[in-house]
Structures are given as structure tokens and as C-alpha cells.
Design a protein around this motif. Structure first.
Motif, PDB file in Angstrom:
ATOM      1  N   VAL A 109      32.109  44.590  49.786  1.00  0.00           N
ATOM      2  CA  VAL A 109      33.507  44.207  49.600  1.00  0.00           C
ATOM      3  C   VAL A 109      33.899  43.179  50.669  1.00  0.00           C
ATOM      4  CG1 VAL A 109      34.250  46.276  48.357  1.00  0.00           C
ATOM      5  CG2 VAL A 109      34.225  46.318  50.836  1.00  0.00           C
TER       6      VAL A 109
ATOM      7  N   ARG B  67      39.561  41.271  49.649  1.00  0.00           N
ATOM      8  CA  ARG B  67      40.404  42.306  49.037  1.00  0.00           C
ATOM      9  C   ARG B  67      40.175  42.425  47.526  1.00  0.00           C
ATOM     10  NH1 ARG B  67      45.341  44.959  51.047  1.00  0.00           N
ATOM     11  NH2 ARG B  67      46.412  45.876  49.277  1.00  0.00           N
ATOM     12  N   ALA B  68      39.970  41.306  46.843  1.00  0.00           N
ATOM     13  CA  ALA B  68      39.734  41.355  45.398  1.00  0.00           C
ATOM     14  C   ALA B  68      38.488  42.180  45.078  1.00  0.00           C
ATOM     15  CB  ALA B  68      39.615  39.944  44.832  1.00  0.00           C
ATOM     16  N   ASP B  69      37.465  42.078  45.922  1.00  0.00           N
ATOM     17  CA  ASP B  69      36.267  42.913  45.737  1.00  0.00           C
ATOM     18  C   ASP B  69      36.631  44.387  45.841  1.00  0.00           C
ATOM     19  OD1 ASP B  69      34.750  40.557  45.675  1.00  0.00           O
ATOM     20  OD2 ASP B  69      34.097  40.759  47.773  1.00  0.00           O
TER      21      ASP B  69
ATOM     22  N   GLU C 187      39.639  45.746  45.426  1.00  0.00           N
ATOM     23  CA  GLU C 187      40.530  46.143  44.329  1.00  0.00           C
ATOM     24  C   GLU C 187      39.756  46.418  43.047  1.00  0.00           C
ATOM     25  OE1 GLU C 187      43.113  42.741  44.496  1.00  0.00           O
ATOM     26  OE2 GLU C 187      44.511  43.739  45.878  1.00  0.00           O
ATOM     27  N   GLY C 188      38.627  45.757  42.872  1.00  0.00           N
ATOM     28  CA  GLY C 188      37.818  45.957  41.678  1.00  0.00           C
ATOM     29  C   GLY C 188      36.799  47.076  41.810  1.00  0.00           C
ATOM     30  N   SER C 189      36.892  47.838  42.863  1.00  0.00           N
ATOM     31  CA  SER C 189      35.918  48.911  43.108  1.00  0.00           C
ATOM     32  C   SER C 189      36.587  50.285  43.019  1.00  0.00           C
ATOM     33  CB  SER C 189      35.311  48.751  44.510  1.00  0.00           C
ATOM     34  OG  SER C 189      36.240  49.167  45.498  1.00  0.00           O
TER      35      SER C 189
ATOM     36  N   GLU D  86      40.450  54.397  45.356  1.00  0.00           N
ATOM     37  CA  GLU D  86      40.763  55.724  44.831  1.00  0.00           C
ATOM     38  C   GLU D  86      40.002  56.819  45.562  1.00  0.00           C
ATOM     39  OE1 GLU D  86      43.435  56.620  43.069  1.00  0.00           O
ATOM     40  OE2 GLU D  86      43.801  54.484  43.408  1.00  0.00           O
TER      41      GLU D  86
ATOM     42  N   THR E 166      40.211  44.180  53.314  1.00  0.00           N
ATOM     43  CA  THR E 166      39.549  45.293  52.640  1.00  0.00           C
ATOM     44  C   THR E 166      39.818  46.639  53.321  1.00  0.00           C
ATOM     45  OG1 THR E 166      37.508  44.859  53.883  1.00  0.00           O
ATOM     46  CG2 THR E 166      37.714  43.834  51.704  1.00  0.00           C
TER      47      THR E 166
END
Length: 182
Positions: free
Chosen positions: A157, A160-162, A164-166, A170, A15
């Protein structure tokens, strides 16, 4: 601007690694010069508190033989130092803390005139879990006479998937891009 990004996670695709990647991408897009130092993948021995680095004739020369001499020139030249760490038991990872402890040899040269940022991740989603880490960061930069350039705490988080979905990646990118305005 010369920027040093120090990461502290032993997970190359975790993360906090994603936050570092996105911050660096934004900072490079804004025209900054980046040096990345992945503390968990470097050989950095803990400070011994021996004061050899403070002795006449050896000023700034540490007795440890490790990877810190690879970081030190960039660290001394940096205008901005960015700490990127996962939350480990309410603090920074041991890997990044070991690097920070080794600042001791260069305290007089590092103090004042630098800006700094903190990007931290936590599996827990409660703000209180990261308060001690942020307090430590603020104490460190106060002692070093550095100016805070921003803090991003990514909560909830665990993997990493957590992340990436946040919105956090950005936000890290935007922090990097925004440096061009400062």
C-alpha cells in the motif's frame, strides 16, 4: 478502556493515517476512550540521555520543552497503547521512534500492566520487508512488560488509494471493535 493511539506518519492523509482513523472508529464504536497523538505534527525533541528525569527532586521531569507533557498523562493512564507507523527503511518512522525514546522518563511507571498493538503500512508487498519493524515492536513490549493485543501489517500500500482498495481499513476497524470483547 482508555486507549492512546500514537501515529508516526508525516502524511496526514496517508496509508497509516487511514488505518489509524479506522481503528479509532471501531474502538469508539465499542465504547472506548481514545487519545490520539500525531507525533509527526507535534514538537517532540529526541531524548538526550542526560538522566535529569531520574535525579532526586526532578523525577519524571524532562529538560526538553516540547509537546510530550501533552501526551504523558494519557500515556500513563492508558490501558492500551496503539502504535501506527509507516515502514521507513525497515523500521518505525523517526517521528514515532522519537516519542518511544522519550518513554525513558516514565519507564518505571509505564512498565507492566498495559496492552499494546501495532498497525504498520508498507509499500513493499513482501512480508520480509516488515520483519525488523515487528521484531523491534516485540522487543519493546517485552522490555516494557506489556501484552501484545494484535498486529496488523498492511503490505503493498504505497498510497492512500492502494489502502482504500484493500481489506486493511476494515481489518483495523474490526480490531477496534473487538476490544469490547476483551
Amino acid at each position: 478502556m482508555k486507549i492512546v493511539v500514537i501515529t508516526g506518519s508525516p502524511h496526514a492523509r496517508g496509508t497509516s493515517a487511514l488505518l489509524a482513523e479506522r481503528f479509532i472508529a471501531g474502538a469508539e464504536a465499542a465504547g472506548n476512550e481514545i487519545t490520539r497523538f500525531d507525533a509527526a505534527f507535534a514538537q517532540v525533541a529526541p531524548c538526550l540521555g542526560c538522566d535529569h528525569c531520574r535525579e532526586d527532586g526532578t523525577l519524571y521531569q524532562c529538560v526538553q520543552v516540547d509537546d510530550m507533557p501533552k501526551l504523558n498523562p494519557a500515556l500513563l493512564a492508558a490501558e492500551l497503547i496503539v502504535f501506527v507507523t509507516p515502514l521507513y527503511y525497515f523500521g518505525m518512522s523517526a517521528q514515532i521512534k522519537t516519542v518511544i525514546d522519550r518513554f525513558y522518563a516514565y519507564n518505571s511507571k509505564l512498565r507492566s500492566g498495559k496492552r499494546t498493538m501495532l498497525l504498520a503500512t508498507a509499500a513493499d508487498d513482501e512480508e520480509s520487508c516488515i520483519e525488523a519493524l515487528v521484531a523491534h515492536y516485540r522487543t519493546l513490549i517485552g522490555y516494557m512488560q506489556w501484552q501484545d493485543g494484535g498486529i496488523l501489517t498492511a503490505l503493498g500500500v504505497a498510497v492512500r488509494a492502494d489502502m482504500e482498495g484493500s481489506a486493511y481499513p476494515e481489518q483495523a476497524y474490526a480490531m477496534g471493535v473487538k476490544l469490547a470483547e476483551q
